[in-house]
Scaffold this motif. Sequence first.
Motif, PDB file in Angstrom:
ATOM      1  N   GLU A  29       0.833  -1.212   0.000  1.00 23.07           N
ATOM      2  CA  GLU A  29       0.000   0.000   0.000  1.00 23.07           C
ATOM      3  C   GLU A  29       0.867   1.262   0.000  1.00 23.07           C
ATOM      4  O   GLU A  29       0.572   2.225  -0.719  1.00 23.07           O
ATOM      5  CB  GLU A  29      -0.913  -0.009   1.229  1.00 23.07           C
ATOM      6  CG  GLU A  29      -1.968  -1.102   1.200  1.00 23.07           C
ATOM      7  CD  GLU A  29      -2.776  -1.166   2.480  1.00 23.07           C
ATOM      8  OE1 GLU A  29      -3.959  -1.525   2.416  1.00 23.07           O
ATOM      9  OE2 GLU A  29      -2.227  -0.856   3.555  1.00 23.07           O
ATOM     10  N   TYR A  30       1.926   1.263   0.787  1.00 20.80           N
ATOM     11  CA  TYR A  30       2.810   2.428   0.886  1.00 20.80           C
ATOM     12  C   TYR A  30       3.423   2.746  -0.480  1.00 20.80           C
ATOM     13  O   TYR A  30       3.438   3.903  -0.926  1.00 20.80           O
ATOM     14  CB  TYR A  30       3.900   2.131   1.912  1.00 20.80           C
ATOM     15  CG  TYR A  30       4.670   3.335   2.417  1.00 20.80           C
ATOM     16  CD1 TYR A  30       4.449   4.629   1.956  1.00 20.80           C
ATOM     17  CD2 TYR A  30       5.640   3.158   3.405  1.00 20.80           C
ATOM     18  CE1 TYR A  30       5.168   5.709   2.450  1.00 20.80           C
ATOM     19  CE2 TYR A  30       6.364   4.234   3.909  1.00 20.80           C
ATOM     20  CZ  TYR A  30       6.129   5.504   3.424  1.00 20.80           C
ATOM     21  OH  TYR A  30       6.848   6.570   3.910  1.00 20.80           O
ATOM     22  N   LEU A  31       3.911   1.725  -1.162  1.00 21.05           N
ATOM     23  CA  LEU A  31       4.537   1.949  -2.470  1.00 21.05           C
ATOM     24  C   LEU A  31       3.521   2.464  -3.481  1.00 21.05           C
ATOM     25  O   LEU A  31       3.781   3.421  -4.219  1.00 21.05           O
ATOM     26  CB  LEU A  31       5.163   0.652  -2.970  1.00 21.05           C
ATOM     27  CG  LEU A  31       5.760   0.690  -4.383  1.00 21.05           C
ATOM     28  CD1 LEU A  31       6.800   1.796  -4.507  1.00 21.05           C
ATOM     29  CD2 LEU A  31       6.362  -0.658  -4.741  1.00 21.05           C
ATOM     30  N   LEU A  32       2.338   1.861  -3.532  1.00 22.65           N
ATOM     31  CA  LEU A  32       1.329   2.295  -4.494  1.00 22.65           C
ATOM     32  C   LEU A  32       0.862   3.720  -4.203  1.00 22.65           C
ATOM     33  O   LEU A  32       0.665   4.519  -5.136  1.00 22.65           O
ATOM     34  CB  LEU A  32       0.147   1.321  -4.476  1.00 22.65           C
ATOM     35  CG  LEU A  32       0.458  -0.092  -4.999  1.00 22.65           C
ATOM     36  CD1 LEU A  32      -0.698  -1.035  -4.716  1.00 22.65           C
ATOM     37  CD2 LEU A  32       0.780  -0.061  -6.485  1.00 22.65           C
ATOM     38  N   ASN A  33       0.687   4.061  -2.933  1.00 23.91           N
ATOM     39  CA  ASN A  33       0.302   5.435  -2.584  1.00 23.91           C
ATOM     40  C   ASN A  33       1.384   6.419  -2.990  1.00 23.91           C
ATOM     41  O   ASN A  33       1.085   7.522  -3.498  1.00 23.91           O
ATOM     42  CB  ASN A  33       0.041   5.535  -1.080  1.00 23.91           C
ATOM     43  CG  ASN A  33      -1.244   4.857  -0.652  1.00 23.91           C
ATOM     44  OD1 ASN A  33      -2.142   4.656  -1.474  1.00 23.91           O
ATOM     45  ND2 ASN A  33      -1.339   4.495   0.615  1.00 23.91           N
ATOM     46  N   HIS A  34       2.641   6.043  -2.781  1.00 22.12           N
ATOM     47  CA  HIS A  34       3.745   6.926  -3.168  1.00 22.12           C
ATOM     48  C   HIS A  34       3.750   7.170  -4.680  1.00 22.12           C
ATOM     49  O   HIS A  34       3.935   8.312  -5.128  1.00 22.12           O
ATOM     50  CB  HIS A  34       5.073   6.311  -2.735  1.00 22.12           C
ATOM     51  CG  HIS A  34       6.262   6.964  -3.373  1.00 22.12           C
ATOM     52  ND1 HIS A  34       6.749   8.187  -2.968  1.00 22.12           N
ATOM     53  CD2 HIS A  34       7.052   6.562  -4.417  1.00 22.12           C
ATOM     54  CE1 HIS A  34       7.782   8.521  -3.722  1.00 22.12           C
ATOM     55  NE2 HIS A  34       7.995   7.558  -4.611  1.00 22.12           N
ATOM     56  N   LEU A  35       3.566   6.115  -5.463  1.00 19.61           N
ATOM     57  CA  LEU A  35       3.576   6.271  -6.922  1.00 19.61           C
ATOM     58  C   LEU A  35       2.451   7.194  -7.374  1.00 19.61           C
ATOM     59  O   LEU A  35       2.633   8.037  -8.259  1.00 19.61           O
ATOM     60  CB  LEU A  35       3.450   4.904  -7.589  1.00 19.61           C
ATOM     61  CG  LEU A  35       4.624   3.939  -7.380  1.00 19.61           C
ATOM     62  CD1 LEU A  35       4.301   2.570  -7.986  1.00 19.61           C
ATOM     63  CD2 LEU A  35       5.915   4.493  -7.982  1.00 19.61           C
ATOM     64  N   ALA A  36       1.272   7.043  -6.759  1.00 18.75           N
ATOM     65  CA  ALA A  36       0.137   7.896  -7.138  1.00 18.75           C
ATOM     66  C   ALA A  36       0.371   9.341  -6.718  1.00 18.75           C
ATOM     67  O   ALA A  36       0.137  10.277  -7.503  1.00 18.75           O
ATOM     68  CB  ALA A  36      -1.143   7.357  -6.507  1.00 18.75           C
ATOM     69  N   SER A  38       3.203  10.914  -6.025  1.00 26.50           N
ATOM     70  CA  SER A  38       4.370  11.551  -6.641  1.00 26.50           C
ATOM     71  C   SER A  38       4.186  11.777  -8.132  1.00 26.50           C
ATOM     72  O   SER A  38       4.987  12.469  -8.757  1.00 26.50           O
ATOM     73  CB  SER A  38       5.612  10.686  -6.411  1.00 26.50           C
ATOM     74  OG  SER A  38       5.491   9.432  -7.079  1.00 26.50           O
ATOM     75  N   GLY A  39       3.146  11.186  -8.701  1.00 29.49           N
ATOM     76  CA  GLY A  39       2.907  11.326 -10.125  1.00 29.49           C
ATOM     77  C   GLY A  39       3.950  10.625 -10.985  1.00 29.49           C
ATOM     78  O   GLY A  39       4.213  11.041 -12.126  1.00 29.49           O
ATOM     79  N   THR A  40       4.535   9.565 -10.464  1.00 22.17           N
ATOM     80  CA  THR A  40       5.549   8.817 -11.213  1.00 22.17           C
ATOM     81  C   THR A  40       4.970   8.326 -12.535  1.00 22.17           C
ATOM     82  O   THR A  40       3.901   7.711 -12.564  1.00 22.17           O
ATOM     83  CB  THR A  40       6.040   7.608 -10.388  1.00 22.17           C
ATOM     84  OG1 THR A  40       6.608   8.079  -9.168  1.00 22.17           O
ATOM     85  CG2 THR A  40       7.080   6.807 -11.157  1.00 22.17           C
ATOM     86  N   GLY A  41       5.672   8.615 -13.622  1.00 25.37           N
ATOM     87  CA  GLY A  41       5.214   8.152 -14.926  1.00 25.37           C
ATOM     88  C   GLY A  41       5.311   6.643 -15.044  1.00 25.37           C
ATOM     89  O   GLY A  41       6.352   6.054 -14.734  1.00 25.37           O
ATOM     90  N   LEU A  42       4.239   6.023 -15.474  1.00 26.85           N
ATOM     91  CA  LEU A  42       4.182   4.567 -15.546  1.00 26.85           C
ATOM     92  C   LEU A  42       3.980   4.055 -16.963  1.00 26.85           C
ATOM     93  O   LEU A  42       3.672   2.881 -17.171  1.00 26.85           O
ATOM     94  CB  LEU A  42       3.042   4.047 -14.653  1.00 26.85           C
ATOM     95  CG  LEU A  42       3.161   4.369 -13.161  1.00 26.85           C
ATOM     96  CD1 LEU A  42       1.879   3.983 -12.433  1.00 26.85           C
ATOM     97  CD2 LEU A  42       4.358   3.655 -12.544  1.00 26.85           C
ATOM     98  N   SER A  43       4.168   4.926 -17.945  1.00 20.31           N
ATOM     99  CA  SER A  43       3.927   4.505 -19.324  1.00 20.31           C
ATOM    100  C   SER A  43       5.127   3.822 -19.956  1.00 20.31           C
ATOM    101  O   SER A  43       5.006   3.157 -20.984  1.00 20.31           O
ATOM    102  CB  SER A  43       3.524   5.717 -20.179  1.00 20.31           C
ATOM    103  OG  SER A  43       4.574   6.673 -20.211  1.00 20.31           O
TER     104      SER A  43
END
Length: 407
Positions: A29-36, A38-43
Amino acid sequence: MTTSWGTFPLTRFPADPRDPLRAWDAADEYLLNHLAESGTGLSGTVAVVGDRWGALVTALAAARADAGSGTGAGRLTQISDSYLGRSATAENLARSGAAPDAVTLLTTQDPPPARVDVLLVRVPKSLALLEDQLHRLAPAVHEDTVIVGTGMVKEIHTSTLELFERILGPTRTSLAVKKARLIHTTPAATGGQGEPAANPWPLRYALPGDAPAGLAGRTVVNQAGVFCADRLDIGTRFFLKHLPTGIGAARVADLGCGNGVVGLAVALAEPEAELLFTDESYQAVASAEENFRTHAGEGRKAEFTVGDGLADAAPGSVDLVLNNPPFHSHQATTDHTARRMFADARRALRPGGELWVVGNRHLGYHVTLRRIFGNSELVASDPKFVVLRAVKRAGGPDRARQDVTRG
């Protein structure tokens, strides 16, 4: 599991509604919340290492779908050593409605992606497996790669951070949230702090001179992550002293084979025996096959299977099962795996076939064996371990697997 990209029903594998253990935890959960947040590009190409039950890639597949990642986008890839974890991932992805090609499922024995834009690492229990995987992925990392690890506080040690720093680049940790932490690594120009040392895995070592069953002095190989990678563990050593003899042309299964030393001992002592090595770890089965081919010979008949124990073995197809069952599932202590192994062994054994088990005395496997087989005999014991024997009685009713895997 509720995330910024939706709520996902997740299960472990095999799914059991009575299983109290979740398929995700606070570190996921911590990692997924951080990615969301921080706006980390996932494309781009996203590689997820050690995703235990597919929680991370299930959510990320939804995130990429929401962002419209399609033609020309990089791949979302999971790299796992666990057959059970990969099977859970496939089921969780399908349950969430992910496209069939949304995630590429690789094993630790497969070549990793050539280039990685986002590297996400769920810290494994095995520091050796982490070291091996970081070495294998280091050439794919470039200066703009986003690298984030995650784990529970008790799983992240100074040695963990040192591996990230030495192999990939400068590393720091986050504050703890719900007893979980993140690891942030900035790729160094050379891929690590200076030129990293060569990957030490797989590891080879000589078995001790007092090793029983014709194994003394033989060199064996262990892929990273295989239990007791640098020595013969004391439970296996005790088991080897008390293996059945005179089995002839029996079909013998080394269930949960690890590096295959137990099955190899049988093969060396019983030239007519046919061996089946099975484990849920791709690293373990690769180790077992190399050790068998090296010491038993290329022409010796054997089968090597990565899977859910003997779940797929035909009923009545095995004469003897040898088993040193694990009693941990990641950080959880449980006899759930042992009970499933025993139940599958009973189904796979022919009438009159035998299961031989080694385990710590305090685990009380004799009680479980009596429940599943109706009998249990003590073969040998010392202050720490017992070797038990259970026989599949002819004419006895087979109990359904689900009836013996809980409770």
